[in-house]
Design a protein around this motif. Sequence first.
Motif, PDB file in Angstrom:
ATOM      1  N   TYR A 247      -0.180 -19.717   0.003  1.00  0.00           N
ATOM      2  CA  TYR A 247       1.075 -19.786   0.754  1.00  0.00           C
ATOM      3  C   TYR A 247       2.232 -19.507  -0.193  1.00  0.00           C
ATOM      4  CZ  TYR A 247       4.564 -21.743   3.968  1.00  0.00           C
ATOM      5  OH  TYR A 247       5.643 -21.930   4.808  1.00  0.00           O
ATOM      6  N   GLN A 248       2.885 -18.347  -0.025  1.00  0.00           N
ATOM      7  CA  GLN A 248       3.935 -17.951  -0.964  1.00  0.00           C
ATOM      8  C   GLN A 248       5.146 -18.871  -0.882  1.00  0.00           C
ATOM      9  OE1 GLN A 248       5.059 -13.853  -1.319  1.00  0.00           O
ATOM     10  NE2 GLN A 248       2.988 -13.096  -0.925  1.00  0.00           N
ATOM     11  N   ASN A 297     -15.249  -9.365  -6.878  1.00  0.00           N
ATOM     12  CA  ASN A 297     -14.850  -7.972  -7.138  1.00  0.00           C
ATOM     13  C   ASN A 297     -13.546  -7.628  -6.433  1.00  0.00           C
ATOM     14  OD1 ASN A 297     -17.112  -7.217  -8.743  1.00  0.00           O
ATOM     15  ND2 ASN A 297     -18.369  -7.135  -6.883  1.00  0.00           N
ATOM     16  N   LEU A 298     -12.801  -8.620  -5.994  1.00  0.00           N
ATOM     17  CA  LEU A 298     -11.546  -8.372  -5.294  1.00  0.00           C
ATOM     18  C   LEU A 298     -10.574  -7.602  -6.176  1.00  0.00           C
ATOM     19  CD1 LEU A 298     -10.837 -11.811  -3.553  1.00  0.00           C
ATOM     20  CD2 LEU A 298     -11.381  -9.656  -2.419  1.00  0.00           C
ATOM     21  N   PRO A 299      -9.846  -6.646  -5.629  1.00  0.00           N
ATOM     22  CA  PRO A 299      -8.812  -5.954  -6.387  1.00  0.00           C
ATOM     23  C   PRO A 299      -7.739  -6.944  -6.854  1.00  0.00           C
ATOM     24  CG  PRO A 299      -9.293  -4.786  -4.347  1.00  0.00           C
ATOM     25  CD  PRO A 299      -9.984  -6.107  -4.249  1.00  0.00           C
ATOM     26  N   VAL A 300      -7.102  -6.614  -7.948  1.00  0.00           N
ATOM     27  CA  VAL A 300      -6.068  -7.486  -8.505  1.00  0.00           C
ATOM     28  C   VAL A 300      -4.938  -7.708  -7.501  1.00  0.00           C
ATOM     29  CG1 VAL A 300      -4.305  -7.677 -10.305  1.00  0.00           C
ATOM     30  CG2 VAL A 300      -6.608  -6.883 -10.884  1.00  0.00           C
ATOM     31  N   ALA A 301      -4.627  -6.677  -6.716  1.00  0.00           N
ATOM     32  CA  ALA A 301      -3.561  -6.813  -5.718  1.00  0.00           C
ATOM     33  C   ALA A 301      -3.901  -7.893  -4.698  1.00  0.00           C
ATOM     34  CB  ALA A 301      -3.333  -5.473  -5.015  1.00  0.00           C
ATOM     35  N   GLN A 302      -5.156  -7.961  -4.274  1.00  0.00           N
ATOM     36  CA  GLN A 302      -5.549  -8.982  -3.308  1.00  0.00           C
ATOM     37  C   GLN A 302      -5.591 -10.359  -3.946  1.00  0.00           C
ATOM     38  OE1 GLN A 302      -8.934  -8.262  -0.835  1.00  0.00           O
ATOM     39  NE2 GLN A 302      -8.412  -6.107  -0.469  1.00  0.00           N
ATOM     40  N   ILE A 303      -6.004 -10.421  -5.202  1.00  0.00           N
ATOM     41  CA  ILE A 303      -6.015 -11.702  -5.904  1.00  0.00           C
ATOM     42  C   ILE A 303      -4.599 -12.256  -6.019  1.00  0.00           C
ATOM     43  CG2 ILE A 303      -6.453 -12.796  -8.134  1.00  0.00           C
ATOM     44  CD1 ILE A 303      -8.874 -10.989  -8.449  1.00  0.00           C
ATOM     45  N   ALA A 304      -3.648 -11.363  -6.273  1.00  0.00           N
ATOM     46  CA  ALA A 304      -2.256 -11.799  -6.363  1.00  0.00           C
ATOM     47  C   ALA A 304      -1.831 -12.493  -5.071  1.00  0.00           C
ATOM     48  CB  ALA A 304      -1.347 -10.607  -6.663  1.00  0.00           C
ATOM     49  N   LEU A 309       1.342 -14.918  -5.028  1.00  0.00           N
ATOM     50  CA  LEU A 309       2.266 -14.057  -5.757  1.00  0.00           C
ATOM     51  C   LEU A 309       2.504 -12.780  -4.966  1.00  0.00           C
ATOM     52  CD1 LEU A 309       0.926 -14.543  -9.398  1.00  0.00           C
ATOM     53  CD2 LEU A 309       2.941 -15.598  -8.340  1.00  0.00           C
ATOM     54  N   SER A 310       3.593 -12.094  -5.271  1.00  0.00           N
ATOM     55  CA  SER A 310       4.021 -10.960  -4.447  1.00  0.00           C
ATOM     56  C   SER A 310       3.190  -9.706  -4.637  1.00  0.00           C
ATOM     57  CB  SER A 310       5.492 -10.646  -4.730  1.00  0.00           C
ATOM     58  OG  SER A 310       5.673 -10.344  -6.114  1.00  0.00           O
ATOM     59  N   GLY A 311       2.547  -9.540  -5.804  1.00  0.00           N
ATOM     60  CA  GLY A 311       1.769  -8.335  -6.034  1.00  0.00           C
ATOM     61  C   GLY A 311       1.214  -8.272  -7.440  1.00  0.00           C
ATOM     62  N   PRO A 312       0.581  -7.146  -7.801  1.00  0.00           N
ATOM     63  CA  PRO A 312      -0.052  -7.009  -9.119  1.00  0.00           C
ATOM     64  C   PRO A 312       0.904  -7.217 -10.284  1.00  0.00           C
ATOM     65  CG  PRO A 312      -0.709  -5.224  -7.649  1.00  0.00           C
ATOM     66  CD  PRO A 312       0.398  -5.956  -6.954  1.00  0.00           C
ATOM     67  N   ALA A 313       2.134  -6.712 -10.155  1.00  0.00           N
ATOM     68  CA  ALA A 313       3.077  -6.843 -11.265  1.00  0.00           C
ATOM     69  C   ALA A 313       3.384  -8.311 -11.544  1.00  0.00           C
ATOM     70  CB  ALA A 313       4.360  -6.077 -10.949  1.00  0.00           C
ATOM     71  N   ALA A 314       3.601  -9.090 -10.488  1.00  0.00           N
ATOM     72  CA  ALA A 314       3.888 -10.513 -10.659  1.00  0.00           C
ATOM     73  C   ALA A 314       2.695 -11.241 -11.266  1.00  0.00           C
ATOM     74  CB  ALA A 314       4.252 -11.139  -9.311  1.00  0.00           C
ATOM     75  N   LEU A 315       1.480 -10.869 -10.834  1.00  0.00           N
ATOM     76  CA  LEU A 315       0.292 -11.498 -11.393  1.00  0.00           C
ATOM     77  C   LEU A 315       0.113 -11.105 -12.858  1.00  0.00           C
ATOM     78  CD1 LEU A 315      -2.215 -13.234 -10.987  1.00  0.00           C
ATOM     79  CD2 LEU A 315      -3.444 -11.191 -10.242  1.00  0.00           C
ATOM     80  N   ASP A 316       0.396  -9.852 -13.168  1.00  0.00           N
ATOM     81  CA  ASP A 316       0.267  -9.392 -14.546  1.00  0.00           C
ATOM     82  C   ASP A 316       1.184 -10.188 -15.469  1.00  0.00           C
ATOM     83  OD1 ASP A 316      -0.881  -6.967 -16.236  1.00  0.00           O
ATOM     84  OD2 ASP A 316       1.224  -7.219 -16.813  1.00  0.00           O
ATOM     85  N   ARG A 317       2.433 -10.390 -15.046  1.00  0.00           N
ATOM     86  CA  ARG A 317       3.384 -11.156 -15.867  1.00  0.00           C
ATOM     87  C   ARG A 317       2.913 -12.595 -16.046  1.00  0.00           C
ATOM     88  NH1 ARG A 317       7.077  -8.253 -12.657  1.00  0.00           N
ATOM     89  NH2 ARG A 317       7.335 -10.057 -11.264  1.00  0.00           N
ATOM     90  N   ALA A 318       2.476 -13.184 -14.946  1.00  0.00           N
ATOM     91  CA  ALA A 318       2.042 -14.580 -15.008  1.00  0.00           C
ATOM     92  C   ALA A 318       0.798 -14.716 -15.882  1.00  0.00           C
ATOM     93  CB  ALA A 318       1.764 -15.098 -13.597  1.00  0.00           C
TER      94      ALA A 318
END
Length: 362
Positions: A247-248, A297-304, A309-318
């Motif tokens: 839940y964002q 095997n979920l894509p990083v975007a879905q894991i975010a 989190l809002s997307g891959p970039a936010a997950l990458d930073r975190a």
Amino acid sequence: MSKKSGPRFTRGMLILSPFAKAFTSRGGDIEALLARNGIPPGALTDPEMLVDASACYSAMEDMAETLDDPYFGAKVAIETARKGTPAFRDSATHALTLGDFLSRLVVEVSKQVDNVRYSVFITPGIVNFDIHRTVKVTTPSTQLDAVGVALYVTLIKKGLGETFNPKDILITVPTTQGLLPGLLPKQALVTSQIDGMRISFPTHWLWAPFSLDWDLVKVSRGEFAADGASEATLSYLRGILRDNIAYQDLTLNDFALICRVHPRRIQRILWAQGTSYSQMKDDVRQSVTEDLLSNTNLPVAQIALRVGLSGPAALDRAFRRWAGRTPTQFREESKPKQGQLAPRESPHGDVGCPPSAPMAQI
């Protein structure tokens, strides 16, 4: 949450243990019953584990229905009052009169549970001992009300001995359907839609000698300590947060609504354990992310999205802040060696979208 809303957690062990034992002795499947009512099995053994009070109430109704015994709760309550309950240990041990017992009970219970508040009101001719529920009971409360009446009538009767006169007591309660016939005269029982129970009796009972003669072993009851709650409570809150981490923008107020606890109380619990809501959320988010990267095997975007989190970039930073490397690098390092099982698709099913609203699994 409105200012009038009260705490909703209670000590599952204090409330459910005697009922669970009686239920099991009569052939009931206690594990299945707890699961049906969303209560962790550890609630029966850990005195510091907090569970939703409404779930405890539902479990009591469930036990009676499963055993097809409308008087199940009242029978257990009477037996508990006769043998003794750790919840009232100190009040029973040190009280010399009924007034002493009740005044100690008001203080003692406030240290152990948040779902009820006890109070005593004295007038020149009558005493009202009130038990007010902070949880609004929306489901049938037959067993809950029967337990309250049977427990306290038996306690007062046992403690007062010959002083007790059933003609001098009046019980106000939402329903009397679960009471054993003959416990009290019909004129001693009044039904009213109150959130709890009121016991009225003459003032001279207050200074009458009172003794319960319980022989209790001193065990932990999980009191609400002044400095906060236990590691078990923190683990419980983390579990709820983990179930709702997708839940964002899950603020403390949002989380408190899920738990049905005032935000300040959650803050006090977390501070006592040396952490904060934001830190707990960050730790849970990291834990869930690492689990999904390692075991799916979920894509990083879905894991975010799965961790709010809002997307891959936010997950990458975190993730760089958590582990000093990217999610992709972490996944590569976590790949199973040859001969090991491949990662599963997802521990939560095939849908990779966050829920539309927070759901607490308790």
